[in-house]
Design a protein around this motif. Structure first.
Motif, PDB file in Angstrom:
ATOM      1  N   LYS A  94      -8.186   3.132   3.263  1.00 34.51           N
ATOM      2  CA  LYS A  94      -8.203   1.919   4.078  1.00 34.51           C
ATOM      3  C   LYS A  94      -9.640   1.525   4.429  1.00 34.51           C
ATOM      4  O   LYS A  94      -9.992   0.333   4.435  1.00 34.51           O
TER       5      LYS A  94
ATOM      6  N   TYR B 205      -5.482   8.784   3.228  1.00 35.24           N
ATOM      7  CA  TYR B 205      -4.957   7.447   3.547  1.00 35.24           C
ATOM      8  C   TYR B 205      -6.006   6.643   4.305  1.00 35.24           C
ATOM      9  O   TYR B 205      -6.299   5.493   3.961  1.00 35.24           O
TER      10      TYR B 205
ATOM     11  N   ASN C  58      -3.739   1.876  -3.310  1.00 33.88           N
ATOM     12  CA  ASN C  58      -4.634   1.389  -2.258  1.00 33.88           C
ATOM     13  C   ASN C  58      -6.036   1.064  -2.749  1.00 33.88           C
ATOM     14  O   ASN C  58      -6.738   0.285  -2.099  1.00 33.88           O
TER      15      ASN C  58
ATOM     16  N   SER D  66      -0.260  11.592   2.150  1.00 33.10           N
ATOM     17  CA  SER D  66      -1.492  11.502   1.359  1.00 33.10           C
ATOM     18  C   SER D  66      -2.045  12.887   1.028  1.00 33.10           C
ATOM     19  O   SER D  66      -2.824  13.036   0.082  1.00 33.10           O
TER      20      SER D  66
ATOM     21  N   ALA E 102       0.858  -1.182   0.000  1.00 32.40           N
ATOM     22  CA  ALA E 102       0.000   0.000   0.000  1.00 32.40           C
ATOM     23  C   ALA E 102       0.892   1.228   0.000  1.00 32.40           C
ATOM     24  O   ALA E 102       2.053   1.165   0.406  1.00 32.40           O
ATOM     25  N   GLN E 103       0.339   2.337  -0.461  1.00 31.84           N
ATOM     26  CA  GLN E 103       1.030   3.599  -0.256  1.00 31.84           C
ATOM     27  C   GLN E 103       0.737   4.034   1.172  1.00 31.84           C
ATOM     28  O   GLN E 103      -0.408   4.267   1.532  1.00 31.84           O
ATOM     29  N   ALA E 104       1.767   4.087   1.976  1.00 24.69           N
ATOM     30  CA  ALA E 104       1.600   4.363   3.400  1.00 24.69           C
ATOM     31  C   ALA E 104       1.775   5.842   3.701  1.00 24.69           C
ATOM     32  O   ALA E 104       2.217   6.623   2.857  1.00 24.69           O
ATOM     33  N   GLY E 105       1.438   6.226   4.930  1.00 20.69           N
ATOM     34  CA  GLY E 105       1.701   7.574   5.416  1.00 20.69           C
ATOM     35  C   GLY E 105       0.477   8.466   5.380  1.00 20.69           C
ATOM     36  O   GLY E 105      -0.160   8.628   4.335  1.00 20.69           O
TER      37      GLY E 105
ATOM     38  N   ARG F  92      10.054   1.519   9.171  1.00 16.81           N
ATOM     39  CA  ARG F  92       9.974   2.523   8.114  1.00 16.81           C
ATOM     40  C   ARG F  92      10.608   3.841   8.551  1.00 16.81           C
ATOM     41  O   ARG F  92      10.273   4.367   9.619  1.00 16.81           O
TER      42      ARG F  92
ATOM     43  N   TYR G  43      -2.121   7.164  -3.635  1.00 18.67           N
ATOM     44  CA  TYR G  43      -2.987   6.392  -2.746  1.00 18.67           C
ATOM     45  C   TYR G  43      -4.159   5.770  -3.503  1.00 18.67           C
ATOM     46  O   TYR G  43      -4.547   4.641  -3.218  1.00 18.67           O
TER      47      TYR G  43
ATOM     48  N   SER H  54      -6.000  -0.084   8.826  1.00 15.69           N
ATOM     49  CA  SER H  54      -5.216   0.831   9.657  1.00 15.69           C
ATOM     50  C   SER H  54      -6.065   1.410  10.775  1.00 15.69           C
ATOM     51  O   SER H  54      -7.285   1.598  10.622  1.00 15.69           O
TER      52      SER H  54
END
Length: 335
Positions: free
Chosen positions: A165, A161, A112, A101, A94-97, A197, A108, A136
């Motif tokens: 999710k 983000y 995602n 975002s 996934a594109q995290a953070g 990370r 995202y 998340s």
């Protein structure tokens, strides 16, 4: 933790295998003799050298197969499912953070939403035994009721983000309802530990303290997080994999589950910083800032259903977990 009930004859697809949780989960499965197919696009959201370092560990196992690919490449993904005969999928890619975002929303949506839709389609058409996927704690948004429960309403995300999710959970529900794809969503709560990370606070704080640079402390330090050590997270995921058949039988009318997976013990941000200072042996230079857009005041996981279903019991004290991370940082990462 020894995996006593794992079926090591099955093939496990771990997306995001070069990521933090993906690497640790893959190692646990590989040590149990499972065949792990790892997939990762090795994007440059953070230092790719760390991702390659994780991969180099996984490649030491003869039962690890790696594909550098993106979840949005549906044809490539389909070839993996055809050739490898995937039985269980753990989707961690996934594109995290939260903050990123705001800067780059397109990343995202592609990773995602589009990427997850492709995973669901593969699981549907290739009849996988089970799909576990990363959600998340951010889905709880600005929820003031604590601890956060899976029974709580999560219809008011405060970041894109979080919205992606929550969308994943809704998409999984649809596929479980329409096509009986067994799905389990995992709402992770601030996971930390070795090989973590670099965009996470504990990593950047450690780096800044070591370099005598200031750290940014948001909301003037008045924040709480349910910090969860990586080994406890992996224990929870592998127990769910081991018990997935029994859990599916209990939910056969709708094979869909959501779990919080956290430490069940929120820690004050300042205590967290103090634990890093003690492990590093140096006091941080602190810059105090107001709350950032998309951030939340507190996270706190109600994990009662995870305890009831699989006996989940996180047991890593914050001080020990931080000490383990700092030790790795000083010996295994910092050049």
């Amino acid at each position: 933790m020894e995996l006593k009930n794992i079926d090591n004859k099955k093939v496990y697809l771990i997306t995001g295998a070069a990521g933090f949780i993906g690497m640790h989960l893959s190692i646990r499965l590989l040590k149990a003799g499972c065949t792990v197919v790892g997939l990762d696009n090795i994007n440059d959201y953070y230092d790719v050298n760390l991702k390659h370092s994780r991969l180099s560990i996984l490649r030491d196992y003869g039962n690890f197969i790696f594909h550098k690919a993106d979840l949005t490449d549906k044809n490539y993904l389909e070839n993996i499912f055809k050739e490898q005969k995937i039985n269980i999928v753990v989707n961690l890619a996934a594109q995290a953070g939260v903050r990123y975002s705001i800067e780059n929303p397109d990343a995202y949506i592609q990773s995602n939403i589009v990427g997850f839709a492709n995973i669901l389609e593969m699981c549907r058409h290739y009849k996988v035994d089970h799909l576990l996927y990363a959600s998340s704690s951010s889905v709880y948004g600005a929820n003031k009721k604590i601890p956060f429960s899976i029974e709580d309403q999560v219809d008011n995300p405060v970041s894109l983000y979080a919205a992606t999710k929550k969308s994943n959970e809704l998409m999984a529900h649809t596929y479980s309802h329409l096509y009986k794809v067994p799905t389990t969503g995992l709402r992770f709560f601030t996971v930390y530990g070795p090989y973590g990370r670099p965009d996470m606070a504990y990593f950047s704080f450690t780096k800044a303290i070591m370099e005598d640079k200031p750290i940014k402390v948001f909301n003037n330090g008045d924040m709480y997080r349910d910090f969860t050590y990586i080994d406890d997270i992996v224990d929870g995921i592998t127990k769910l994999v081991e018990n997935s058949k029994a859990l599916d039988e209990n939910t056969k009318d709708l094979p869909y589950k959501i779990y919080n997976i956290g430490n069940n013990k929120p820690e004050k941000l300042m205590d967290f910083i103090n634990a890093i200072e003690q492990a590093v042996g140096k006091e941080a230079i602190k810059e105090y800032h107001p709350m950032q857009p998309g951030d939340v005041y507190q996270t706190y996981a109600d994990v009662d259903n995870l305890i009831e279903d699989i006996g989940f019991q996180p047991d890593t004290p914050l001080q020990r977990g931080i000490a383990d991370f700092v030790s790795w940082y000083l010996t295994g990462f910092k050049k």
